[in-house]
Design a protein around this motif. Structure first.
Motif, PDB file in Angstrom:
ATOM      1  N   PHE A 162       0.839  -1.203   0.000  1.00 31.71           N
ATOM      2  CA  PHE A 162       0.000   0.000   0.000  1.00 31.71           C
ATOM      3  C   PHE A 162       0.874   1.254   0.000  1.00 31.71           C
ATOM      4  CE2 PHE A 162      -3.708  -2.300   2.349  1.00 31.71           C
ATOM      5  CZ  PHE A 162      -4.206  -2.748   1.144  1.00 31.71           C
ATOM      6  N   MET A 163       1.883   1.296   0.878  1.00 33.59           N
ATOM      7  CA  MET A 163       2.764   2.461   0.944  1.00 33.59           C
ATOM      8  C   MET A 163       3.545   2.634  -0.352  1.00 33.59           C
ATOM      9  SD  MET A 163       4.309   2.547   4.828  1.00 33.59           S
ATOM     10  CE  MET A 163       4.878   0.843   4.854  1.00 33.59           C
ATOM     11  N   GLY A 164       4.074   1.524  -0.885  1.00 34.75           N
ATOM     12  CA  GLY A 164       4.839   1.602  -2.119  1.00 34.75           C
ATOM     13  C   GLY A 164       4.008   2.018  -3.310  1.00 34.75           C
ATOM     14  N   SER A 165       2.694   1.823  -3.238  1.00 35.41           N
ATOM     15  CA  SER A 165       1.806   2.225  -4.327  1.00 35.41           C
ATOM     16  C   SER A 165       1.491   3.710  -4.305  1.00 35.41           C
ATOM     17  CB  SER A 165       0.490   1.423  -4.243  1.00 35.41           C
ATOM     18  OG  SER A 165       0.724   0.048  -4.375  1.00 35.41           O
ATOM     19  N   LEU A 166       1.838   4.372  -3.218  1.00 39.45           N
ATOM     20  CA  LEU A 166       1.541   5.797  -3.073  1.00 39.45           C
ATOM     21  C   LEU A 166       2.665   6.686  -3.585  1.00 39.45           C
ATOM     22  CD1 LEU A 166      -0.028   5.631   0.503  1.00 39.45           C
ATOM     23  CD2 LEU A 166      -1.268   6.060  -1.631  1.00 39.45           C
ATOM     24  N   SER A 167       3.865   6.124  -3.750  1.00 37.85           N
ATOM     25  CA  SER A 167       5.005   6.936  -4.209  1.00 37.85           C
ATOM     26  C   SER A 167       6.128   6.021  -4.669  1.00 37.85           C
ATOM     27  CB  SER A 167       5.505   7.837  -3.072  1.00 37.85           C
ATOM     28  OG  SER A 167       6.624   8.591  -3.486  1.00 37.85           O
ATOM     29  N   ASN A 168       7.047   6.588  -5.491  1.00 34.05           N
ATOM     30  CA  ASN A 168       8.286   5.918  -5.873  1.00 34.05           C
ATOM     31  C   ASN A 168       9.506   6.711  -5.405  1.00 34.05           C
ATOM     32  OD1 ASN A 168       6.950   3.822  -7.511  1.00 34.05           O
ATOM     33  ND2 ASN A 168       6.420   5.538  -8.842  1.00 34.05           N
ATOM     34  N   ASN A 169       9.267   7.778  -4.655  1.00 31.30           N
ATOM     35  CA  ASN A 169      10.325   8.668  -4.195  1.00 31.30           C
ATOM     36  C   ASN A 169      10.980   8.087  -2.944  1.00 31.30           C
ATOM     37  OD1 ASN A 169      11.435  10.908  -2.501  1.00 31.30           O
ATOM     38  ND2 ASN A 169      10.880  12.135  -4.278  1.00 31.30           N
ATOM     39  N   SER A 170      12.283   7.801  -3.015  1.00 27.29           N
ATOM     40  CA  SER A 170      12.982   7.174  -1.895  1.00 27.29           C
ATOM     41  C   SER A 170      12.906   8.015  -0.630  1.00 27.29           C
ATOM     42  CB  SER A 170      14.447   6.940  -2.271  1.00 27.29           C
ATOM     43  OG  SER A 170      15.176   6.419  -1.191  1.00 27.29           O
ATOM     44  N   ARG A 171      13.022   9.324  -0.787  1.00 25.76           N
ATOM     45  CA  ARG A 171      12.997  10.220   0.365  1.00 25.76           C
ATOM     46  C   ARG A 171      11.638  10.180   1.062  1.00 25.76           C
ATOM     47  NH1 ARG A 171      12.565  16.311   0.303  1.00 25.76           N
ATOM     48  NH2 ARG A 171      13.529  17.061   2.237  1.00 25.76           N
ATOM     49  N   LYS A 172      10.574  10.244   0.280  1.00 28.26           N
ATOM     50  CA  LYS A 172       9.228  10.199   0.847  1.00 28.26           C
ATOM     51  C   LYS A 172       8.940   8.838   1.459  1.00 28.26           C
ATOM     52  CE  LYS A 172       5.878  12.204  -1.386  1.00 28.26           C
ATOM     53  NZ  LYS A 172       4.825  12.472  -2.396  1.00 28.26           N
ATOM     54  N   LEU A 173       9.353   7.764   0.767  1.00 27.54           N
ATOM     55  CA  LEU A 173       9.083   6.424   1.267  1.00 27.54           C
ATOM     56  C   LEU A 173       9.858   6.126   2.542  1.00 27.54           C
ATOM     57  CD1 LEU A 173       8.937   4.483  -2.111  1.00 27.54           C
ATOM     58  CD2 LEU A 173       7.061   4.815  -0.488  1.00 27.54           C
ATOM     59  N   ALA A 174      11.055   6.681   2.686  1.00 30.71           N
ATOM     60  CA  ALA A 174      11.801   6.511   3.937  1.00 30.71           C
ATOM     61  C   ALA A 174      11.012   7.098   5.098  1.00 30.71           C
ATOM     62  CB  ALA A 174      13.174   7.168   3.840  1.00 30.71           C
ATOM     63  N   ASN A 175      10.357   8.223   4.858  1.00 30.22           N
ATOM     64  CA  ASN A 175       9.526   8.822   5.909  1.00 30.22           C
ATOM     65  C   ASN A 175       8.253   8.022   6.141  1.00 30.22           C
ATOM     66  OD1 ASN A 175      10.641  11.536   6.961  1.00 30.22           O
ATOM     67  ND2 ASN A 175      11.025  11.650   4.772  1.00 30.22           N
ATOM     68  N   THR A 184      -0.783   4.076 -11.476  1.00 30.36           N
ATOM     69  CA  THR A 184       0.626   4.452 -11.563  1.00 30.36           C
ATOM     70  C   THR A 184       0.802   5.823 -10.931  1.00 30.36           C
ATOM     71  OG1 THR A 184       2.543   4.661 -13.043  1.00 30.36           O
ATOM     72  CG2 THR A 184       0.470   5.598 -13.803  1.00 30.36           C
ATOM     73  N   VAL A 185       2.034   6.147 -10.555  1.00 27.62           N
ATOM     74  CA  VAL A 185       2.362   7.476 -10.030  1.00 27.62           C
ATOM     75  C   VAL A 185       3.255   8.163 -11.049  1.00 27.62           C
ATOM     76  CG1 VAL A 185       3.439   8.794  -8.173  1.00 27.62           C
ATOM     77  CG2 VAL A 185       2.215   6.684  -7.637  1.00 27.62           C
ATOM     78  N   PRO A 186       2.825   9.290 -11.644  1.00 26.37           N
ATOM     79  CA  PRO A 186       3.655   9.984 -12.637  1.00 26.37           C
ATOM     80  C   PRO A 186       4.994  10.409 -12.039  1.00 26.37           C
ATOM     81  CG  PRO A 186       1.417  10.856 -12.607  1.00 26.37           C
ATOM     82  CD  PRO A 186       1.538   9.969 -11.416  1.00 26.37           C
ATOM     83  N   ILE A 187       6.039  10.331 -12.827  1.00 20.42           N
ATOM     84  CA  ILE A 187       7.358  10.682 -12.318  1.00 20.42           C
ATOM     85  C   ILE A 187       7.428  12.148 -11.890  1.00 20.42           C
ATOM     86  CG2 ILE A 187       8.361  11.269 -14.568  1.00 20.42           C
ATOM     87  CD1 ILE A 187      10.938   9.877 -13.563  1.00 20.42           C
ATOM     88  N   GLU A 188       6.647  13.004 -12.557  1.00 24.22           N
ATOM     89  CA  GLU A 188       6.618  14.414 -12.156  1.00 24.22           C
ATOM     90  C   GLU A 188       6.107  14.569 -10.726  1.00 24.22           C
ATOM     91  OE1 GLU A 188       6.467  14.289 -16.604  1.00 24.22           O
ATOM     92  OE2 GLU A 188       5.438  13.228 -14.970  1.00 24.22           O
ATOM     93  N   GLU A 189       5.170  13.715 -10.339  1.00 23.53           N
ATOM     94  CA  GLU A 189       4.645  13.744  -8.976  1.00 23.53           C
ATOM     95  C   GLU A 189       5.706  13.302  -7.980  1.00 23.53           C
ATOM     96  OE1 GLU A 189       1.897  14.490  -6.035  1.00 23.53           O
ATOM     97  OE2 GLU A 189       1.689  14.911  -8.181  1.00 23.53           O
ATOM     98  N   ASP A 190       6.460  12.260  -8.329  1.00 27.79           N
ATOM     99  CA  ASP A 190       7.518  11.773  -7.440  1.00 27.79           C
ATOM    100  C   ASP A 190       8.635  12.795  -7.261  1.00 27.79           C
ATOM    101  OD1 ASP A 190       6.525   9.226  -6.718  1.00 27.79           O
ATOM    102  OD2 ASP A 190       7.137   8.400  -8.644  1.00 27.79           O
ATOM    103  N   LEU A 191       8.915  13.567  -8.304  1.00 28.01           N
ATOM    104  CA  LEU A 191      10.015  14.529  -8.236  1.00 28.01           C
ATOM    105  C   LEU A 191       9.689  15.754  -7.395  1.00 28.01           C
ATOM    106  CD1 LEU A 191      11.252  14.378 -11.941  1.00 28.01           C
ATOM    107  CD2 LEU A 191      12.529  13.647  -9.923  1.00 28.01           C
TER     108      LEU A 191
END
Length: 518
Positions: free
Chosen positions: A420-433, A488-495
């Protein structure tokens, strides 16, 4: 198979450059699987030069390059196999392998109390200090914790065990946040379920092997506590795991099979990473609805380990139950991880299906637990004339299968929550939090549950709290799962949560549109 003209064309292409022909190959089912795909089935584009980007074969098996997501996940899984995996094996014996569970209860309160505070902010520390340092430091806490039980066998110094528990809470917060960031941000979106399952299977293999140690040493014993050799063996394993963490590469060196990089902060500072906690909470406030799900995820350990396994069975049967519990976790992780990556079903649909399946499992498995719990209480098991159950006792098979299903349920819950968490983002910084929140709140729940158990609450009360929390947390999390998890999560959103640009993460020479849409 690729034909000769295709091979010639690719041979003439510059390393890392995606040509029109290679774009066409990305969509072609005829591409050579053995030569052009990694273990996820994704197209293997040219990589940077250097030893860490060279893959090799062992017969028909292709071994991924060292700085690839699968290899890095395997290493971090081994670290957790040797540290928290062994910790789980020890705790799974009930009372840390001691006859009286009170010392272990107090130590676990210290572990999870410290863990809950450090874990909540651990994502910022991992982003600033790096994964290798935080994982290695985390391993030291597990070594000291097990050493404290060895000491207790000789001097009964419960204060040292409690201190070791508090120190472990500090270390574990860092280790688990780093682990979560690797597991959720390194893989491509469509493979996150498999990566979570691979990790969970290897990690829980540590619990299985760790449980086989006391089973072998105590197989002819019906006593209540484990011997010194068990603790020494566990200490050696945790020390190996601590060293192994330094064999990871920095996240900035990792390359996915499509050539893209992990989204990080190029210039992290203490200020940016501390503020990142509040930034995540303010911009992704929906995550709060997952907090009860996090809180419930370790609440049941004190009940299962101490009030079921530790209270009802003798030491050799507890060890056998432990082996079965962690083995069933491997099965549960495999089933759920691969089911969550079924490509023919959209991710948003899989999320809703997973929510329903978890709720049904909660009702069925814990319903069976209620039927078993009605047969005994704390007063009966603490009586001097209470006879603990052995695997030769008539009626053992039913409780054995219940314990197996408890392990399967735990793996299903943890695997799905991570997904569930991994489906919300691909950003390492956000996922670490995200993972820091998860482990911090999870640990707060565990600290409270172990304290309740240490205060000798009735077994049925503890059981009821587990069932209610698990079912209720799924209902509270439902709006996030139903409305926030997209296909999917757009890369622009992750950045948005990084100081990197699309050019930074796409890989040298790669086509921007390919990275955005691949």
């Amino acid at each position: 198979m690729a034909n000769a003209s295709d091979e010639k064309h690719h041979a003439n292409a510059e390393p890392g450059v995606v040509t029109a022909a290679s774009k066409q190959d990305l969509q072609s089912p005829q591409i050579d699987i053995a030569n052009n795909h990694d273990i996820d089935g994704e197209v293997d584009l040219p990589r940077p030069a250097g030893w860490m980007y060279k893959s090799f074969r062992i017969g028909p098996i292709v071994i991924p390059w060292y700085a690839s997501p699968p290899t890095q996940l395997f290493i971090v899984a081994l670290v957790c196999f040797l540290n928290p995996g062994v910790f789980n094996a020890l705790n799974g014996l009930g009372g840390g392998g001691q006859l009286n569970a009170t010392v272990a209860d107090n130590a676990n309160v210290a572990v999870y109390s410290t863990f809950s505070i450090v874990g909540f902010f651990a994502g910022s520390l991992v982003n600033r200090l790096g994964i290798r340092l935080t994982l290695s430091f985390g391993g030291l806490g597990y070594f000291l914790y097990i050493a404290s039980y060895l000491s207790y066998n000789h001097n009964a110094n419960s204060g040292f065990v409690t201190f070791a528990g508090a120190f472990l809470g500090l270390c574990a917060g860092l280790l688990w946040s780093a682990q979560g960031a690797i597991m959720l941000s390194y893989p491509p979106e469509r493979s996150k379920g498999k990566y979570i399952s691979w990790f969970w299977m290897i990690f829980n293999l540590g619990g299985v092997i760790g449980s086989l140690v006391p089973l072998g040493q105590n197989i002819n014993s019906t006593a209540g506590a484990v011997n010194d050799g068990t603790y020494i063996g566990f200490m050696v394993l945790t020390l190996i795991g601590t060293v192994l963490a330094w064999f990871l590469v920095d996240a900035r060196h990792v390359r996915r099979v499509d050539g893209s990089k992990v989204i990080l902060m190029k210039h992290p500072t203490w200020r940016t990473e501390i503020l990142a906690v509040w930034e995540v909470l303010s911009t992704e406030s929906y995550i709060i609805l997952l907090f009860p799900l996090f809180f419930a995820s370790n609440w049941f350990y004190s009940y299962q380990f101490n009030d079921v396994n530790g209270a009802v069975f003798n030491i050799r049967t507890r060890a056998l139950n432990n082996v079965l519990y962690w083995t069933s976790q491997i099965v549960g992780a495999f089933v759920f991880g691969y089911a969550l990556d079924i490509e023919s079903v959209r991710r948003s649909i899989k999320a809703r299906a997973a929510l329903v399946v978890l709720f049904v499992l909660t009702m069925v498995i814990w319903g069976g637990g209620y039927a078993f719990q009605k047969n005994y209480d704390r007063a009966a098991t603490e009586a001097k004339d209470y006879i603990t159950m052995d695997w030769t006792t008539n009626g053992y098979v039913g409780p054995m299968f219940l314990y197996i299903f408890y392990g399967f349920f735990d793996a299903a819950w943890q695997t799905t929550t991570y997904w569930f968490m991994g489906s919300l983002s691909n950003n390492s910084r956000k996922l670490a939090n995200f993972v820091g929140f998860y482990k911090g709140i999870q640990s707060a729940g565990a600290a409270i549950s172990y304290r309740i158990d240490a205060l000798k609450a009735p077994f049925m009360n503890e059981f009821a709290s587990n069932w209610a929390l698990l079912a209720g947390s799924l209902l509270i999390a439902a709006p996030v799962i139903l409305m926030k998890i997209k296909d999917t999560v757009p890369i622009e959103e992750d950045l948005k949560f990084s100081d990197e640009t699309l050019e930074d993460v796409k890989g040298v020479g790669m086509d921007t549109e390919l990275v955005r849409n691949y």
